[in-house]
Design a protein around this motif. Structure first.
Motif, PDB file in Angstrom:
ATOM      1  N   UNK A  55       0.845  -1.200   0.000  1.00 58.90           N
ATOM      2  CA  UNK A  55       0.000   0.000   0.000  1.00 58.90           C
ATOM      3  C   UNK A  55       0.876   1.244   0.000  1.00 58.90           C
ATOM      4  N   UNK A  56       0.543   2.190  -0.893  1.00 57.39           N
ATOM      5  CA  UNK A  56       1.251   3.463  -0.919  1.00 57.39           C
ATOM      6  C   UNK A  56       0.240   4.569  -1.165  1.00 57.39           C
ATOM      7  N   UNK A  63       6.060   4.155  -7.806  1.00 52.73           N
ATOM      8  CA  UNK A  63       7.097   3.408  -8.531  1.00 52.73           C
ATOM      9  C   UNK A  63       7.804   2.399  -7.623  1.00 52.73           C
ATOM     10  N   UNK A  64       8.274   2.864  -6.480  1.00 52.66           N
ATOM     11  CA  UNK A  64       9.020   1.944  -5.596  1.00 52.66           C
ATOM     12  C   UNK A  64       8.068   0.918  -4.975  1.00 52.66           C
ATOM     13  N   UNK A  65       6.825   1.306  -4.746  1.00 50.38           N
ATOM     14  CA  UNK A  65       5.844   0.342  -4.228  1.00 50.38           C
ATOM     15  C   UNK A  65       5.610  -0.766  -5.256  1.00 50.38           C
ATOM     16  N   UNK A  66       5.563  -0.389  -6.521  1.00 45.60           N
ATOM     17  CA  UNK A  66       5.369  -1.385  -7.584  1.00 45.60           C
ATOM     18  C   UNK A  66       6.561  -2.339  -7.644  1.00 45.60           C
ATOM     19  N   UNK A  67       7.751  -1.783  -7.468  1.00 44.75           N
ATOM     20  CA  UNK A  67       8.955  -2.622  -7.465  1.00 44.75           C
ATOM     21  C   UNK A  67       8.906  -3.610  -6.290  1.00 44.75           C
ATOM     22  N   UNK A  77      -1.614  -1.346  -4.064  1.00 43.37           N
ATOM     23  CA  UNK A  77      -2.763  -0.437  -3.980  1.00 43.37           C
ATOM     24  C   UNK A  77      -2.233   0.943  -3.649  1.00 43.37           C
ATOM     25  N   UNK A  78      -2.684   1.964  -4.367  1.00 41.95           N
ATOM     26  CA  UNK A  78      -2.284   3.313  -3.958  1.00 41.95           C
ATOM     27  C   UNK A  78      -3.505   4.103  -3.515  1.00 41.95           C
ATOM     28  N   UNK A 120      -0.480  -6.238   5.138  1.00 40.94           N
ATOM     29  CA  UNK A 120      -0.090  -5.099   4.310  1.00 40.94           C
ATOM     30  C   UNK A 120       1.329  -4.607   4.629  1.00 40.94           C
ATOM     31  N   UNK A 121       2.064  -4.318   3.558  1.00 39.24           N
ATOM     32  CA  UNK A 121       3.327  -3.586   3.680  1.00 39.24           C
ATOM     33  C   UNK A 121       3.113  -2.203   3.086  1.00 39.24           C
TER      34      UNK A 121
END
Ligand code: G4P
Length: 189
Positions: A55-56, A63-67, A77-78, A120-121
């Protein structure tokens, strides 16, 4: 993460005493290869936690959450910014105050994408005063999800975000933690 510290020193620009511009790889132009490395590093710190969602909040965290999500093999999830449609059933929302922009903003997540079965992270680019993180933690609580912790790219320790979250027992991992900074030097923890 040594390479991140080097890039902060070589490419970063400190504005006044509070803002670090890292537009060349994080906040405007994105370095995909390096973003993947950072995402993998954050994911590895939370290996074995059984994470089901990253989650961001939009925009720079995505971008870094996707990585990190790719490394963990889970969806990302944003939280969206703007007026929360709290009238809609199943929308989790929180109000966060941005010290940088000097305004409050509502962030929200649809109940379709987070729930009691999730672990969740939270991932974000900066931890400054901890407002965005506090809002995201609140959303995780509303969803009834388990919170594994928060992975942050750059923590500005002197702005007290970690302190703000202390009472809530949130595990925070940052890739680079800045103790103090000025226009001519950056000191890491
Ligand atoms: P907080 O969420 O930790 O309390 O921090 P703050 O209110 O100060 O930050 C608000 C916004 O400014 C956030 O982005 C945050 O990522 C960004 N930010 C905070 N400190 C810095 C910094 O030193 N450098 C840069 N480049 N950004 C910083 P946002 O409003 O959510 O915007 P977006 O860029 O993600 O769209």
């Amino acid at each position: 993460m040594q390479k991140l510290k080097e890039r902060i020193v070589n490419e970063g620009r400190v504005i006044g005493t509070g803002i670090l511009k890292v537009d060349s790889f994080l906040n405007h132009q994105i370095d995909p290869q390096f973003t993947m490395e950072m995402g993998r590093e954050l994911a590895s710190r939370f290996a074995g936690e059984g994470i089901t969602k990253v989650l961001t909040v939009e925009a720079s965290g995505i971008a870094v959450a996707t990585a990190a999500g790719l490394a963990l093999g889970v969806p990302v999830v944003f939280a969206k910014k703007g007026r929360a449609s709290t009238q809609d059933a199943g929308v989790y929302s929180a109000r966060v105050y941005s010290f940088t922009r000097r305004e409050a903003v509502d962030i929200s997540v649809s109940g379709r994408f987070l729930g009691p079965d999730d672990t969740v992270l939270i991932v974000d680019d900066f931890l400054a005063h901890g407002e965005a993180l506090r809002g995201l933690v609140e959303i995780v609580r509303q969803a009834g999800s388990r919170l594994a912790g928060a992975g942050i790219v750059i923590e500005k320790v002197f702005q007290g975000g970690r302190e703000k979250l202390k009472g809530q027992g949130v595990r925070i991992e940052s890739l680079a933690a800045i103790r103090e900074m000025s226009e001519d030097r950056i000191v890491f923890l």
